[in-house]
Motif scaffolding. Structure first.
Motif, PDB file in Angstrom:
ATOM      1  N   PRO A  46      69.292  72.428  79.507  1.00 59.58           N
ATOM      2  CA  PRO A  46      68.523  71.954  80.674  1.00 59.58           C
ATOM      3  C   PRO A  46      69.248  70.845  81.458  1.00 59.58           C
ATOM      4  N   THR A  47      69.934  69.950  80.730  1.00 59.79           N
ATOM      5  CA  THR A  47      70.691  68.887  81.417  1.00 59.79           C
ATOM      6  C   THR A  47      71.834  69.480  82.225  1.00 59.79           C
ATOM      7  N   MET A  48      72.481  70.516  81.665  1.00 53.07           N
ATOM      8  CA  MET A  48      73.577  71.162  82.385  1.00 53.07           C
ATOM      9  C   MET A  48      73.061  71.835  83.666  1.00 53.07           C
ATOM     10  N   VAL A  49      71.900  72.461  83.574  1.00 48.00           N
ATOM     11  CA  VAL A  49      71.294  73.074  84.764  1.00 48.00           C
ATOM     12  C   VAL A  49      70.950  71.990  85.786  1.00 48.00           C
ATOM     13  N   ALA A  50      70.444  70.847  85.300  1.00 47.14           N
ATOM     14  CA  ALA A  50      70.108  69.740  86.211  1.00 47.14           C
ATOM     15  C   ALA A  50      71.359  69.214  86.920  1.00 47.14           C
ATOM     16  N   LEU A  51      72.477  69.122  86.192  1.00 44.97           N
ATOM     17  CA  LEU A  51      73.732  68.677  86.802  1.00 44.97           C
ATOM     18  C   LEU A  51      74.212  69.670  87.858  1.00 44.97           C
ATOM     19  N   LEU A  52      74.078  70.972  87.563  1.00 45.82           N
ATOM     20  CA  LEU A  52      74.452  71.998  88.546  1.00 45.82           C
ATOM     21  C   LEU A  52      73.573  71.906  89.789  1.00 45.82           C
ATOM     22  N   CYS A  53      72.282  71.651  89.579  1.00 47.21           N
ATOM     23  CA  CYS A  53      71.373  71.503  90.721  1.00 47.21           C
ATOM     24  C   CYS A  53      71.744  70.277  91.553  1.00 47.21           C
ATOM     25  N   MET A  54      72.153  69.172  90.889  1.00 45.11           N
ATOM     26  CA  MET A  54      72.603  67.994  91.622  1.00 45.11           C
ATOM     27  C   MET A  54      73.864  68.302  92.423  1.00 45.11           C
ATOM     28  N   TRP A  55      74.764  69.059  91.805  1.00 43.37           N
ATOM     29  CA  TRP A  55      76.028  69.402  92.463  1.00 43.37           C
ATOM     30  C   TRP A  55      75.778  70.235  93.718  1.00 43.37           C
ATOM     31  N   PHE A  56      75.024  71.328  93.542  1.00 37.32           N
ATOM     32  CA  PHE A  56      74.816  72.248  94.670  1.00 37.32           C
ATOM     33  C   PHE A  56      73.640  71.845  95.562  1.00 37.32           C
ATOM     34  N   GLY A  57      72.764  70.971  95.051  1.00 36.48           N
ATOM     35  CA  GLY A  57      71.613  70.567  95.858  1.00 36.48           C
ATOM     36  C   GLY A  57      71.785  69.243  96.583  1.00 36.48           C
ATOM     37  N   ILE A  58      72.680  68.377  96.058  1.00 38.25           N
ATOM     38  CA  ILE A  58      72.898  67.070  96.689  1.00 38.25           C
ATOM     39  C   ILE A  58      74.319  66.953  97.220  1.00 38.25           C
ATOM     40  N   SER A  59      75.296  67.114  96.323  1.00 38.26           N
ATOM     41  CA  SER A  59      76.692  66.871  96.690  1.00 38.26           C
ATOM     42  C   SER A  59      77.197  67.871  97.729  1.00 38.26           C
ATOM     43  N   LEU A  60      76.962  69.171  97.487  1.00 43.82           N
ATOM     44  CA  LEU A  60      77.473  70.206  98.401  1.00 43.82           C
ATOM     45  C   LEU A  60      76.935  70.048  99.826  1.00 43.82           C
ATOM     46  N   PRO A  61      75.597  69.909 100.031  1.00 46.16           N
ATOM     47  CA  PRO A  61      75.107  69.714 101.405  1.00 46.16           C
ATOM     48  C   PRO A  61      75.650  68.439 102.063  1.00 46.16           C
ATOM     49  N   LEU A  62      75.789  67.352 101.275  1.00 45.79           N
ATOM     50  CA  LEU A  62      76.298  66.110 101.847  1.00 45.79           C
ATOM     51  C   LEU A  62      77.771  66.246 102.245  1.00 45.79           C
ATOM     52  N   VAL A  63      78.559  66.961 101.441  1.00 44.21           N
ATOM     53  CA  VAL A  63      79.964  67.197 101.796  1.00 44.21           C
ATOM     54  C   VAL A  63      80.038  68.016 103.085  1.00 44.21           C
ATOM     55  N   TYR A  64      79.207  69.053 103.193  1.00 44.79           N
ATOM     56  CA  TYR A  64      79.179  69.869 104.417  1.00 44.79           C
ATOM     57  C   TYR A  64      78.795  69.025 105.622  1.00 44.79           C
ATOM     58  N   LEU A  65      77.805  68.162 105.429  1.00 47.57           N
ATOM     59  CA  LEU A  65      77.353  67.305 106.525  1.00 47.57           C
ATOM     60  C   LEU A  65      78.480  66.374 106.987  1.00 47.57           C
ATOM     61  N   GLY A  66      79.107  65.700 106.027  1.00 49.28           N
ATOM     62  CA  GLY A  66      80.212  64.806 106.367  1.00 49.28           C
ATOM     63  C   GLY A  66      81.383  65.551 106.981  1.00 49.28           C
ATOM     64  N   TYR A  67      81.692  66.725 106.431  1.00 48.06           N
ATOM     65  CA  TYR A  67      82.823  67.525 106.926  1.00 48.06           C
ATOM     66  C   TYR A  67      82.582  67.959 108.372  1.00 48.06           C
ATOM     67  N   TYR A  68      81.336  68.337 108.669  1.00 45.82           N
ATOM     68  CA  TYR A  68      80.990  68.788 110.023  1.00 45.82           C
ATOM     69  C   TYR A  68      81.247  67.681 111.044  1.00 45.82           C
ATOM     70  N   PHE A  69      80.757  66.477 110.742  1.00 46.79           N
ATOM     71  CA  PHE A  69      80.948  65.362 111.682  1.00 46.79           C
ATOM     72  C   PHE A  69      82.403  64.898 111.713  1.00 46.79           C
ATOM     73  N   GLY A  70      83.077  64.947 110.568  1.00 44.74           N
ATOM     74  CA  GLY A  70      84.487  64.561 110.541  1.00 44.74           C
ATOM     75  C   GLY A  70      85.354  65.524 111.332  1.00 44.74           C
ATOM     76  N   PHE A  71      85.026  66.824 111.242  1.00 45.46           N
ATOM     77  CA  PHE A  71      85.805  67.835 111.955  1.00 45.46           C
ATOM     78  C   PHE A  71      85.556  67.762 113.465  1.00 45.46           C
ATOM     79  N   ARG A  72      84.342  67.361 113.839  1.00 39.53           N
ATOM     80  CA  ARG A  72      84.026  67.236 115.267  1.00 39.53           C
ATOM     81  C   ARG A  72      84.613  65.972 115.880  1.00 39.53           C
ATOM     82  N   LYS A  73      84.881  64.979 115.033  1.00 35.21           N
ATOM     83  CA  LYS A  73      85.399  63.709 115.547  1.00 35.21           C
ATOM     84  C   LYS A  73      86.834  63.891 116.038  1.00 35.21           C
TER      85      LYS A  73
END
Length: 642
Positions: free
Chosen positions: A447-474
């Protein structure tokens, strides 16, 4: 020179102030007040051994169990550390003595260990396992009294008291195995000052244990679960024969003592080290050496650069200056995009993510907000911060990718979010499978491993995409010179310009700045010690950033003088050269400091070391790369280009 000495003095003053912050506690963590005869719960954390590096939960061995086993709800850091905090049958009352009490005794009958249980206990004892208990969140410690003077005169000998975390499960002597089946708890309390007509309250300020091995025949138990300890040294230890059943009593005694130690300082006993002076002298030595070497390097390169730029900007004798130095000759190729720009920008984005996470964690820990009393808080904070720093990593990666003429920003963002975390998760998953096979509490539950995967794909991945989008537009980084259509031919390079030689040369200075601190960090990780000198660590981190930046600038300057403009990847690799020395030191530490002989503990050590080296390479490589990039843009903006 005077400015450099002032800088050094201010640094040492800052170091002193930071090191004084270790007794600071987070606001809101309130002490627990006990009244006379209030129950003080003794909980078990885990069993650990520096020989196997595999923690086990307390009831993996046949210890006496309470009527109902209750596990404490744990945070992410505690789970990843292998802590499984559980209640025990020890009955301890505030300021109430117990001479000798028998655990799990039914009708005065001893506990019988089966052959399988005896074999398991004997195996854990031979593997040097320690038992870790806590009372009021204070870990149990075993007092060790060492004598500093080796003279024959006993009166001149001075006791040097040290504390060992936990207590030994047992010991071996002449191929026989003995179990510590009697625990003498010594708890220290601080009596709080109150107004008249109020009942006294007490606070637990120290938790010690004296483990003893007493055989069944020497312990006299009655029907009330009380027992009588043998007098003096007449008793024999309780032997555990792994080839047959063993009968024994599990007993304990409780002794209370009043102490002047206040609640806010109660962790100081556990955090004192015998080699503080060595630590101080080593750190100061590193500070002095690094600052002087950095000053010398800076003076040389600044004087050389000023001379180069002055010569380049002269109207006459241009041909002579062209022959004199070569970095201006590659102005039309120095900003030519490298091979694999997406992978380079992704790795640098992960490096920025790591840098932000480490900087914040060390700074917060330096203020005392991640003290050892907050069990697992350091690792929990690091995990969550790495996830949330994805927005900064994505932004820097996106902007650099656009500067390097990249177009596929969505693929680049996915690469940034998954490349480094994917490698870390893959290695940890493989190692976790081996730990699962050993039934260790160090294995991350599913269950902890699933929670870590959810953090990775639910928090880190969207935030990286968000930052990348604004960085690429800059707007991309503004390079001061244009890139030629046809690449310039690179002359044959000298042997010392080889990439591996560069890694060896560039890694010495940053590694020299932090190898003393590395010893204490390794001891905390692999030998179950507490690491708490975050003031030292913060200063070392600053020195590491400065030395990495300067050595990177020197290396890229020499490379451009040799008319080799392919500096992007080379500088990233060479700047992380100190990671190679960390790997060498880890091998040295394994051979000389640890007593690991089995395959799986060795695999765990080198697996986690590989992750540490990879992360350190990303961190130092990113610091060096951005320092070199700023330097290259600066020097080419300072010369006149026709």
């Amino acid at each position: 020179m005077a400015a450099a000495m002032d800088w050094l003095l201010w640094s040492l003053l800052l170091l002193f102030l930071m090191c004084e912050t270790r007794a600071f506690y987070v606001p809101g963590v309130a002490p627990i007040n006990f009244h006379q005869n209030d129950p003080v719960e003794i909980k078990a954390v885990k069993l650990t051994s520096s020989r196997t590096q595999l923690p086990y939960e307390y009831y993996s061995l046949p210890f006496c169990q309470p009527g109902k086993i209750t596990y404490k709800a744990e945070n992410l850091g505690e789970v990843l550390r292998g802590d499984r905090i559980v209640n025990t049958p020890f009955q301890v009352l505030m300021n109430s003595e117990k001479k000798c009490e028998v655990l799990c005794s039914q009708s005065n009958k001893p506990v019988t260990l089966t052959v399988e249980q005896s074999r398991l206990v004997a195996e854990r004892i031979t593997e040097d396992y320690y038992v870790h208990l806590i009372a009021d969140n204070l870990p149990v410690a075993t007092r060790l009294e060492l004598y500093s003077n080796r003279d024959g005169d006993d009166k001149k000998k001075e006791k040097d008291v040290q504390f060992e975390h936990g207590y030994r499960l047992g010991f071996t002597d002449v191929n026989k195995i003995y179990l510590h089946n009697h625990l003498s708890f010594i708890l220290y309390y601080h009596r709080e000052d109150l107004e008249e007509d109020q009942e006294h309250t007490y606070r637990v300020v120290r938790f010690e244990v004296i483990p003893q091995s007493i055989r069944l025949e020497d312990l006299k138990a009655d029907e009330k679960s009380s027992c009588t300890l043998p007098e003096g040294t007449n008793s024999s230890p309780q032997e555990i024969d792994p080839t047959k059943e063993n009968q024994l009593y599990f007993t304990y005694s409780v002794h209370w003592e009043e102490s002047d130690i206040k609640w806010a300082s109660r962790w100081d006993t556990y955090l004192t080290m015998s080699d503080v002076q060595i630590h101080w002298f080593s750190i100061i030595n590193s500070v002095v050496v690094v600052f002087f070497l950095s000053g010398i390097l800076s003076m040389i390169i600044i004087r050389t650069l000023r001379k180069d730029i002055a010569n380049y900007n002269k109207e006459d004798d241009i041909e002579d200056t062209m022959e004199e130095s070569g970095w201006k000759l590659v102005h039309g190729d120095v900003f030519r995009p490298p091979q694999y720009p997406m992978i380079l920008s992704s790795l640098l984005g992960s490096g920025i993510q790591l840098f932000c996470m480490i900087l914040i964690v060390i700074f917060v820990a330096m203020l005392g907000m991640l003290s050892p009393s907050s069990r697992g808080a350091l690792m929990t904070t690091a995990c969550f911060l790495f996830m949330f720093m994805g927005v900064f990593g994505g932004f820097s990666a996106g902007r650099l990718y656009r500067t390097l003429k990249g177009h596929r920003w969505k693929k680049g963002a996915f690469c940034t979010a998954t490349l480094y975390p994917g490698v870390v998760f893959g290695i940890c998953f493989v190692l976790n499978c081996f730990i699962w096979g050993k039934h260790s509490s160090g294995a991350v539950p599913f269950p902890t491993m699933v929670a870590l995967l959810c953090m990775w794909f639910g928090i880190s991945l969207p935030l990286v995409y968000l930052g990348y989008y604004f960085g690429f537009r800059k707007q991309p980084y503004d390079n001061p010179v244009r890139t030629n259509q046809i690449p310039r031919q690179i002359p044959e390079q000298r042997w010392y310009m080889n990439r591996f030689v560069g890694i060896l040369m560039a890694g010495i200075l940053p590694f020299g700045a932090m190898f003393i601190e590395l010893f204490f960090i390794f001891s905390a990780i692999w030998e179950n010690q507490f690491y708490y000198l975050f003031g030292f660590l913060f200063l070392v981190f600053i020195i590491l950033v400065v030395s990495c930046s300067q050595i990177s600038i020197v290396m890229v300057y020499f490379q451009l003088c040799a008319e080799d403009y392919r500096w992007w990847w080379r500088n990233f690799l060479v700047s992380g050269g100190s990671a190679f020395y960390v790997l060498v030191y880890a091998i040295f530490y394994f051979v000389n400091k640890l007593d690991i002989v089995e395959f799986i503990p060795s695999l765990l050590y080198f697996g986690y070391t590989a992750l540490m080296v990879l992360s350190f390479w990303l961190l130092t490589g990113t610091i060096g790369f951005y320092a070199a990039y700023m330097f290259v843009r600066k020097i080419y903006a300072a010369v006149k280009i026709d």
